[in-house]
Design a protein around this motif. Sequence first.
Motif, mmCIF file in Angstrom:
data_model
loop_
_atom_site.group_PDB
_atom_site.id
_atom_site.type_symbol
_atom_site.label_atom_id
_atom_site.label_comp_id
_atom_site.label_asym_id
_atom_site.label_seq_id
_atom_site.Cartn_x
_atom_site.Cartn_y
_atom_site.Cartn_z
ATOM 1 N N TYR A 155 42.678 39.205 39.192
ATOM 2 C CA TYR A 155 42.680 40.408 40.036
ATOM 3 C C TYR A 155 41.541 40.243 41.035
ATOM 4 O O TYR A 155 40.397 40.007 40.654
ATOM 5 C CB TYR A 155 42.451 41.663 39.198
ATOM 6 N N SER A 175 46.392 47.169 40.118
ATOM 7 C CA SER A 175 45.351 47.115 39.095
ATOM 8 C C SER A 175 45.955 46.746 37.752
ATOM 9 O O SER A 175 46.993 47.302 37.364
ATOM 10 C CB SER A 175 44.645 48.468 38.990
ATOM 11 N N GLY A 193 39.092 46.870 38.250
ATOM 12 C CA GLY A 193 39.535 47.371 39.539
ATOM 13 C C GLY A 193 39.233 48.837 39.746
ATOM 14 O O GLY A 193 39.687 49.434 40.718
#
Length: 391
Positions: A155, A175, A193
């Motif tokens: 991510y 996310s 996130g």
Amino acid sequence: MTATAPLPTVRLTQPFKIQHPWIFARAVAKPSERIPPGTIVEVLGVDGGFVGRGFYNGHSRIGVRLLTTDRDEQVDVDFFAGRIERAIRWRRELGLFQKTTGLRLIHSEGDGLSGLIVDLLGGILAIQFTSAGMFRQREVIKSILLNHFPESRVYWFAEKRIQKQESFDCWDMPSPDPVVIEEQGVRFHVEVGSKHKTGFFADQRDNRLQLASLCKDKDVLDICCHTGGFGLYAKVIGRARSVTGIDLDDTEALATARANATLNGVDINFVAADAAEYMRQAAQRGDRYDVVILDPAKQTRSADKIDAALNEYWRLNRLALPLVKPGGILLTCSCSGLISEEDFLGTLRQAARDEQREAQIFRLSGAAPDHPFLAHVSEGRYLKAVWARIV
């Protein structure tokens, strides 16, 4: 062997005296032809001699982020692979992978990779770009990291403020689902996130453990507790008699903090409130604690607001002091990199004088060792933790 294509060059307008990785825009001559933000360039001195190689950005106040001053070292795939491998190997040598499943793998300038932060959080590689140059290398960085952690998910993100300053567009990735990490026997839900850094404050790891050693059978107040880190350590490891955690963010931070308390099977009183107002009212009620932790958010990102930030630290410490029992402990922290340790100590010194309390400082500490800083880059020591016995 294929010849390496020549890099664009930029020239400095001032002598290069200190090998700081940041060369500000005012010290870089405007190139005759446009160079896109984040391009790898060769940097020449005022006299035309070689200075180094790094990322150029004509849109940023940081004109060049130096990556190497070694004439023989190219900034290519091998360069990134070597720096990343070196950083990960150091964390392994420190034994961090045995202590936690949530740690920092790459700490920007501290690991010779200005503009890149990478945390490993429960099987997720959370990559934060703070420069256009590192964002342009995203696929290379992703590939190298997955070679080391092939089972991990990736991510990446960049703060909107940074994207504007550095002139690049980092699209939003979905996310990932929340994960659970374990840190020295304490478990945490982590939303990778979320709006706080990469999702977890790993930098306070060692300070949390030290704090726990001071909490047995004590009443503990954790101001600006976020997801409950210090309070959880105080209760789970430290066996505190009671823990109260205060944070303004009830929908995300405290919701996660309460889930963390349940996850660890402990009872903690989390209260949604403005820190200053809560402390003011608690003092009026006569509330007193054996241990008080004050760990507010960063107070400034700009040099012209340092005085205002110091004033806010003074104000918060002055509000915290009356809540500490005589002989109790105050742990007060600053994560503002622009504020020096001495200036931060000054805010506690003045607050103690104003409150007519004596602050006996017995420890000064900073971030955990997976957050290194270079000796010649003082800004890298952003976290200051002051431990004081309050008489």
